[in-house]
Design a protein around this motif. Sequence first.
Motif, mmCIF file in Angstrom:
data_model
loop_
_atom_site.group_PDB
_atom_site.id
_atom_site.type_symbol
_atom_site.label_atom_id
_atom_site.label_comp_id
_atom_site.label_asym_id
_atom_site.label_seq_id
_atom_site.Cartn_x
_atom_site.Cartn_y
_atom_site.Cartn_z
ATOM 1 N N MET A 1 0.837 -1.192 0.000
ATOM 2 C CA MET A 1 0.000 0.000 0.000
ATOM 3 C C MET A 1 0.878 1.250 0.000
ATOM 4 S SD MET A 1 -2.890 1.216 2.786
ATOM 5 C CE MET A 1 -3.907 -0.248 2.538
ATOM 6 N N GLU A 2 0.504 2.248 -0.800
ATOM 7 C CA GLU A 2 1.276 3.470 -0.871
ATOM 8 C C GLU A 2 1.200 4.238 0.443
ATOM 9 O OE1 GLU A 2 -0.030 5.804 -4.116
ATOM 10 O OE2 GLU A 2 0.690 4.398 -5.657
ATOM 11 N N LEU A 3 2.276 4.978 0.717
ATOM 12 C CA LEU A 3 2.362 5.717 1.965
ATOM 13 C C LEU A 3 1.237 6.743 2.099
ATOM 14 C CD1 LEU A 3 3.854 6.364 4.588
ATOM 15 C CD2 LEU A 3 5.328 7.905 3.281
ATOM 16 N N THR A 4 0.930 7.434 1.000
ATOM 17 C CA THR A 4 -0.115 8.455 1.081
ATOM 18 C C THR A 4 -1.463 7.853 1.442
ATOM 19 O OG1 THR A 4 -0.393 8.265 -1.317
ATOM 20 C CG2 THR A 4 0.978 10.075 -0.499
ATOM 21 N N ARG A 5 -1.732 6.640 0.953
ATOM 22 C CA ARG A 5 -2.988 5.963 1.298
ATOM 23 C C ARG A 5 -2.995 5.568 2.775
ATOM 24 N NH1 ARG A 5 -8.184 5.721 1.350
ATOM 25 N NH2 ARG A 5 -9.088 3.637 1.288
ATOM 26 N N LYS A 6 -1.857 5.126 3.292
ATOM 27 C CA LYS A 6 -1.762 4.804 4.715
ATOM 28 C C LYS A 6 -2.027 6.044 5.568
ATOM 29 C CE LYS A 6 1.554 0.959 4.568
ATOM 30 N NZ LYS A 6 2.857 0.460 5.072
ATOM 31 N N ILE A 7 -1.430 7.155 5.164
ATOM 32 C CA ILE A 7 -1.635 8.415 5.898
ATOM 33 C C ILE A 7 -3.110 8.777 5.924
ATOM 34 C CG2 ILE A 7 -1.151 10.889 5.918
ATOM 35 C CD1 ILE A 7 1.537 10.225 4.573
ATOM 36 N N GLU A 8 -3.746 8.664 4.788
ATOM 37 C CA GLU A 8 -5.168 9.009 4.681
ATOM 38 C C GLU A 8 -6.010 8.157 5.615
ATOM 39 O OE1 GLU A 8 -8.705 8.935 1.292
ATOM 40 O OE2 GLU A 8 -6.600 8.730 0.695
ATOM 41 N N ILE A 9 -5.750 6.857 5.647
ATOM 42 C CA ILE A 9 -6.542 5.928 6.467
ATOM 43 C C ILE A 9 -6.269 6.137 7.949
ATOM 44 C CG2 ILE A 9 -6.870 3.491 7.055
ATOM 45 C CD1 ILE A 9 -6.306 2.835 4.102
ATOM 46 N N LEU A 10 -4.992 6.203 8.315
ATOM 47 C CA LEU A 10 -4.641 6.196 9.732
ATOM 48 C C LEU A 10 -4.764 7.567 10.388
ATOM 49 C CD1 LEU A 10 -1.681 3.690 9.473
ATOM 50 C CD2 LEU A 10 -3.942 3.287 10.454
ATOM 51 N N ALA A 11 -4.621 8.640 9.643
ATOM 52 C CA ALA A 11 -4.897 9.965 10.200
ATOM 53 C C ALA A 11 -6.393 10.120 10.451
ATOM 54 C CB ALA A 11 -4.400 11.058 9.259
ATOM 55 N N GLU A 12 -7.205 9.582 9.532
ATOM 56 C CA GLU A 12 -8.661 9.610 9.704
ATOM 57 C C GLU A 12 -9.066 8.797 10.931
ATOM 58 O OE1 GLU A 12 -12.791 10.178 8.919
ATOM 59 O OE2 GLU A 12 -10.991 11.218 8.201
ATOM 60 N N SER A 13 -8.447 7.645 11.135
ATOM 61 C CA SER A 13 -8.784 6.784 12.269
ATOM 62 C C SER A 13 -8.383 7.388 13.602
ATOM 63 C CB SER A 13 -8.110 5.416 12.103
ATOM 64 O OG SER A 13 -8.594 4.742 10.969
ATOM 65 N N ALA A 14 -7.410 8.289 13.581
ATOM 66 C CA ALA A 14 -6.907 8.875 14.821
ATOM 67 C C ALA A 14 -7.710 10.073 15.289
ATOM 68 C CB ALA A 14 -5.445 9.300 14.635
ATOM 69 N N LYS A 15 -8.625 10.585 14.461
ATOM 70 C CA LYS A 15 -9.248 11.868 14.785
ATOM 71 C C LYS A 15 -10.194 11.806 15.974
ATOM 72 C CE LYS A 15 -13.292 11.792 11.712
ATOM 73 N NZ LYS A 15 -13.918 12.451 10.556
ATOM 74 N N TYR A 16 -10.650 10.603 16.358
ATOM 75 C CA TYR A 16 -11.578 10.505 17.474
ATOM 76 C C TYR A 16 -10.866 10.519 18.824
ATOM 77 C CZ TYR A 16 -14.798 9.283 13.767
ATOM 78 O OH TYR A 16 -15.547 9.306 12.618
ATOM 79 N N ASP A 17 -9.560 10.494 18.798
ATOM 80 C CA ASP A 17 -8.791 10.536 20.038
ATOM 81 C C ASP A 17 -8.419 11.976 20.328
ATOM 82 O OD1 ASP A 17 -6.992 10.244 22.148
ATOM 83 O OD2 ASP A 17 -6.354 8.293 21.415
#
Length: 433
Positions: A1-17
């Motif tokens: 998986m490309e790094l930019t896609r990882k950033i998109e997924i995992l930054a989105e997942s972190a926003k509830y913290d």
Amino acid sequence: MELTRKIEILAESAKYDVSCSSSGVANNTREGSVGSTAVSGICHSFTPDGRCVSLLKLLFTNACIFDCHYCINRKSNAIPRATFTPQEVADLTMDFYMRNYIEGLFLSSAIIKNVDYTCELLIKTLKILREEKGFRGYIHVKAIPGADEKLIEELGFLADRMSVNVELPSRESLKLLAPDKDPYALYKPMKQITTKKKEEAFLPAVRKGPSFVPAGQSTQMIIGASPESDRSIVKIAENLYQRYELKRVYYSAYIPVNQDSLLPAVTTEPPLLREHRLYQADWLMRFYRFSADEILSDDKPNFNLYLDPKANWAVQNYDRFPVDVQTASYELLLRVPGIGPKSAQNIVKARKYYRLHLSDLKKLGIVIKRAQYFIACNHETPAGLIRDPEWVITSLISSKQYQTLKQLNTQSKAEQLSLFDVERFEHAKGSGE
């Protein structure tokens, strides 16, 4: 998986913290290292309530083995999954820091494989940053409850702050909504961090090497996913401050990201105003010397949404007012709406040298519009005021204030600001900006 896609997924997942805050850790003494951690340095920007901004906020992975009912990353959810490598997180942090996009790192993680394996991945990431890249900027990392004590200790020597999320206000709610988590295991790292910091305080000041969690620890509670009253939540927060010497307790309004019969049927927006009142009450306990029992009582266990907790306490105890600012103690001055720690100190200093008058109070930092209902000055009170609690409440809650609070409580489709734009990042990286 490309790094930019990882950033998109995992930054989105972190926003509830929401549990990310920095404090002034001055530990930038090593040659050949980068990152300022002083309050006045470039790495910290504080909001009025003490939160730190400009941290790169990521989950290491959202591929979780737990099935918490309230969490977007629960294993039964059909969402995109991604996992960074330790090298990727370290490189990304340094890349963003050197471009002045961020001022530090906030790193959390879902549980991948098992708790020890997850903790080891976080340790590897921080070791690359600290030891290979010489990064001495601020790092806030989530402790992994249930991980081996030696791993928690090693992680604590690499981070500035650690947080252990209790998730829900009571053990009963946690057992119901997060059946994979051991309620008692959540508090074990808190106790370990507290004990270790106390031990370190007795060590000689000349001891070399990194300090253990120099910015202390914090936690987060989700508000509205379980039935606890505001009083119960405030009492739990008070106990956490006293028992574990926490720096902050964060409150996160419940956002219904999953459909589940065990979760409340939320038909309105997240309880943002309730969250706001909890932060105000938290502030009163930490800086105004209020106890939880003073803020809310058994017969009135929930906040008045149209009066802040301090003003609400004042009108409910109106027999204690007016307070004469010429003679009142510092502790009593702190109880007056419109007078904070700084203005109370100004009053105490000023009255040593001259007799105060009502006209002097605004210059000393008092918010007269709020304080006027509760103060006197050398037995003189503001003209035209009616000494009646109901009248005071009506005066404090103006129509404009009511509309503002209503908007805050019904704010719709609020989105967290992104720390970066992926397309902009790719362009900057390619052009060498």
